[in-house]
Write a protein that holds these residues in place. Structure first.
Motif, mmCIF file in Angstrom:
data_model
loop_
_atom_site.group_PDB
_atom_site.id
_atom_site.type_symbol
_atom_site.label_atom_id
_atom_site.label_comp_id
_atom_site.label_asym_id
_atom_site.label_seq_id
_atom_site.Cartn_x
_atom_site.Cartn_y
_atom_site.Cartn_z
ATOM 1 N N ASN A 83 1.182 -1.418 -0.043
ATOM 2 C CA ASN A 83 -0.277 -0.457 -0.195
ATOM 3 C C ASN A 83 0.950 1.632 -0.069
ATOM 4 N N MET A 84 1.976 1.428 0.679
ATOM 5 C CA MET A 84 2.708 2.289 1.198
ATOM 6 C C MET A 84 3.407 2.700 -0.478
ATOM 7 N N ILE A 85 4.295 1.592 -1.092
ATOM 8 C CA ILE A 85 4.462 1.819 -2.197
ATOM 9 C C ILE A 85 4.179 2.451 -3.470
ATOM 10 N N ASN A 86 2.719 2.195 -3.606
ATOM 11 C CA ASN A 86 1.784 2.069 -4.264
ATOM 12 C C ASN A 86 1.373 1.114 -5.485
ATOM 13 N N LEU A 87 1.574 -0.196 -4.682
ATOM 14 C CA LEU A 87 1.330 -1.764 -5.257
ATOM 15 C C LEU A 87 0.434 -2.425 -5.054
ATOM 16 N N SER A 88 -0.439 -1.782 -4.433
ATOM 17 C CA SER A 88 -1.541 -2.875 -4.126
ATOM 18 C C SER A 88 -2.512 -3.231 -4.961
ATOM 19 N N ASP A 89 -2.750 -1.448 -5.664
ATOM 20 C CA ASP A 89 -3.179 -1.875 -7.520
ATOM 21 C C ASP A 89 -3.037 -2.241 -8.550
ATOM 22 N N TYR A 90 -1.649 -2.387 -7.870
ATOM 23 C CA TYR A 90 -1.129 -3.781 -9.427
ATOM 24 C C TYR A 90 -1.619 -4.872 -9.383
ATOM 25 N N LEU A 91 -0.943 -5.028 -7.993
ATOM 26 C CA LEU A 91 -1.601 -6.795 -7.334
ATOM 27 C C LEU A 91 -2.314 -7.165 -7.239
ATOM 28 N N PHE A 92 -3.175 -5.495 -6.873
ATOM 29 C CA PHE A 92 -4.395 -6.803 -5.587
ATOM 30 C C PHE A 92 -5.325 -6.678 -6.692
ATOM 31 N N GLY A 93 -5.683 -6.377 -8.338
ATOM 32 C CA GLY A 93 -6.812 -6.111 -8.160
ATOM 33 C C GLY A 93 -8.019 -4.512 -7.957
ATOM 34 N N GLY A 94 -6.849 -3.655 -8.181
ATOM 35 C CA GLY A 94 -7.444 -2.064 -8.577
ATOM 36 C C GLY A 94 -7.499 -1.542 -6.766
ATOM 37 N N LYS A 95 -7.281 -1.989 -5.737
ATOM 38 C CA LYS A 95 -7.567 -1.794 -4.283
ATOM 39 C C LYS A 95 -6.426 -2.028 -3.550
ATOM 40 N N SER A 96 -6.641 -1.078 -2.358
ATOM 41 C CA SER A 96 -5.514 -1.225 -1.243
ATOM 42 C C SER A 96 -6.206 -2.956 -0.307
ATOM 43 N N LEU A 97 -4.839 -2.955 -0.083
ATOM 44 C CA LEU A 97 -5.178 -3.859 1.019
ATOM 45 C C LEU A 97 -5.256 -3.703 2.511
ATOM 46 N N GLU A 98 -7.183 -4.364 3.184
ATOM 47 C CA GLU A 98 -7.164 -3.215 4.480
ATOM 48 C C GLU A 98 -6.164 -4.304 5.169
ATOM 49 N N MET A 99 -5.710 -3.194 6.189
ATOM 50 C CA MET A 99 -5.496 -3.450 7.823
ATOM 51 C C MET A 99 -5.654 -4.682 8.521
ATOM 52 N N ASN A 100 -6.783 -4.763 8.388
ATOM 53 C CA ASN A 100 -7.761 -4.815 9.707
ATOM 54 C C ASN A 100 -7.877 -6.588 8.633
ATOM 55 N N ASN A 101 -7.592 -7.007 7.417
ATOM 56 C CA ASN A 101 -7.700 -8.343 7.054
ATOM 57 C C ASN A 101 -5.942 -9.073 7.132
ATOM 58 N N ILE A 102 -5.352 -7.940 7.068
ATOM 59 C CA ILE A 102 -4.043 -8.230 7.340
ATOM 60 C C ILE A 102 -3.542 -9.038 8.668
ATOM 61 N N GLU A 103 -3.727 -8.157 9.705
ATOM 62 C CA GLU A 103 -3.891 -8.013 10.728
ATOM 63 C C GLU A 103 -4.199 -9.990 11.340
ATOM 64 N N ASN A 104 -5.209 -9.973 11.158
ATOM 65 C CA ASN A 104 -6.447 -11.534 10.612
ATOM 66 C C ASN A 104 -5.406 -12.098 10.188
ATOM 67 N N ALA A 105 -5.063 -12.275 9.126
ATOM 68 C CA ALA A 105 -4.314 -13.398 8.525
ATOM 69 C C ALA A 105 -2.723 -13.768 9.749
ATOM 70 N N TYR A 106 -2.599 -12.349 10.210
ATOM 71 C CA TYR A 106 -0.712 -12.631 10.955
ATOM 72 C C TYR A 106 -1.649 -13.451 12.004
#
Length: 429
Positions: free
Chosen positions: A220-243
């Motif tokens: 998200n910080m380096i503006n690559l989420s849109d390119y890699l993950f289908g036009g949306k930034s990743l939700e931090m809460n979802n990443i924390e769940n995965a962690y």
């Protein structure tokens, strides 16, 4: 840490190769990740060797060799039935495709070779005669827990843009931070990732997801989420769940149907992906994974767990309700739909991780279903398609419909899974 007093234990096969090269008048060192891992008291995955011997010299010295990439100075040497990559000191020419140098020049100076490497922690070499060669302060960066480029980061990232993702991967794997100048260069050059094949990116992503999904926030910080993950930034809460997957599973390990770590890993990875992309639809997630070249099985497992995570009817599993019969029924439906016991385990975990709830009762019911042999699939019915045809009840596609109906009935009425009762029910269908 005193470099002069540092003594590393070298793998026996690598040690034999270094000794043989030295006996023939050459220099040789272990290099890169195996040096880093040895310093950090981690077990290296492999042992790479760098030497001033040319490929033709190595192929003369050793009996078993494979000319893996002689044009780039690399020979694979087989020692004790283990493959070791040995590469001649080299200086890389200009990179035109952000992956391969246009030309490679061999060198007699190990510093030339180390200076072309990506990060300081990977630009160290060691042998027992000379000790640690660390011209770029990799050992200091290990102590500071920093990922820092060798030399000019803009040059390193324009040589191979994948190094930007590798920086995030090393940060996840080792628990290090990315040094400020290096990170600013990633910000500046991040667009270059679009020149890298998604297959190479996928391998790095999977390690980030495995070791520390929180580091995906960097995309998200380096503006690559849109390119890699289908036009949306990743939700931090979802990443924390995965962690939280690792600690949650270790704390609540109540399911006893795992055979090996390798078997478990692929389902754990699928669970983490499902949680990371929890806010996406099934169609969006499938599209993202196809674009990142995941295998059919990886997509299948991730989508299966994601479907349970998104299905509201399974919310009762995580509630403190004592309606055990209904919870058991829901578990049978998960088993029916997913069929794979490992997959079911992680699908169940997906619900509890999201709620940070205790799955003990749920898994107790799950174990009851398995151990008692209660029916949750057509293959467990005491009546099969041949019985239906033999008794002139139905034929063709109608057989499958009748079996599906019988399974639905038996899921609700486990005691009716007897051949005579099922035949009677089939005749009434």
């Amino acid at each position: 840490m005193d470099k002069k007093e540092l003594a590393l234990e070298i793998d026996s096969g690598a040690s034999l190769i270094i000794e043989a090269l030295e006996n023939h008048g050459f220099e040789a060192f272990i290099v890169g990740g195996c040096v880093r891992d040895s310093i950090m008291k981690r077990k290296p995955n492999d042992w790479d060797i760098t030497t001033n011997a040319r490929p033709k010299d190595m192929m003369k010295i050793f009996k078993k060799t494979i000319p893996t990439g002689v044009e780039h100075g690399t020979v694979t040497i087989i020692e004790n039935n283990v493959a070791y990559e040995a590469t001649t000191y080299r200086i890389d020419g200009q990179y035109l495709d952000m992956r391969h140098p246009e030309e490679v020049k061999f060198s007699k100076n190990i510093i030339d070779d180390l200076s072309r490497r990506d990060f300081t922690i990977n630009a160290m070499a060691y042998n027992q005669k000379s000790g640690l060669i660390d011209s770029f302060d990799g050992i200091k960066d290990i102590e500071k827990k920093l990922i820092r480029c060798v030399g000019d980061p803009d040059q390193r990232f324009n040589e191979d843009a994948l190094r930007m993702v590798r920086a995030i991967r090393f940060s996840a794997k080792l628990g290090f931070e990315i040094e400020e100048k290096t990170f600013n260069s990633i910000l500046k050059n991040s667009k270059n990732i679009e020149n890298i094949s998604v297959e190479r990116i996928n391998r790095e992503l999977e390690e980030i997801i495995e070791y520390n999904p929180l580091k995906l926030e960097n995309f998200n910080m380096i503006n690559l989420s849109d390119y890699l993950f289908g036009g949306k930034s990743l939700e931090m809460n979802n990443i924390e769940n995965a962690y939280n997957v690792e600690s949650f599973i270790n704390k609540e390990k109540t399911c006893k149907y795992l055979d090996s770590d390798n078997e478990e890993k692929k389902y754990k990875q699928a669970l983490k992906r499902a949680l990371i992309f929890e806010d996406r639809s099934k169609e969006e997630l499938s599209k993202i994974m196809r674009s990142l070249r995941y295998s059919k099985k990886e997509i299948e497992y991730t989508i299966a767990i994601h479907s349970i995570l998104k299905d509201e009817k399974y919310e009762l599993l995580t509630e403190n309700s004592k309606d055990y019969s209904h919870k058991k029924l829901l578990l049978k439906y998960i088993l029916r739909d997913l069929k794979n016991i490992y997959l079911v385990k992680y699908a169940i975990y997906s619900k509890f991780i999201e709620k940070n709830a205790n799955p003990s009762i749920c898994f107790s019911l799950f174990n009851d279903i398995i151990e008692s042999g209660e029916c949750f699939s057509i293959s467990q019915l005491k009546l099969n398609g041949r019985d239906i045809i033999k008794n002139d009840i139905a034929s063709g596609a109608q057989v499958g419909k009748i079996l599906s109906g019988l399974l639905e009935h038996v899921i609700h009425n486990p005691g009716d899974n007897e051949k005579d009762k099922l035949l009677s029910l089939a005749r009434k269908a």
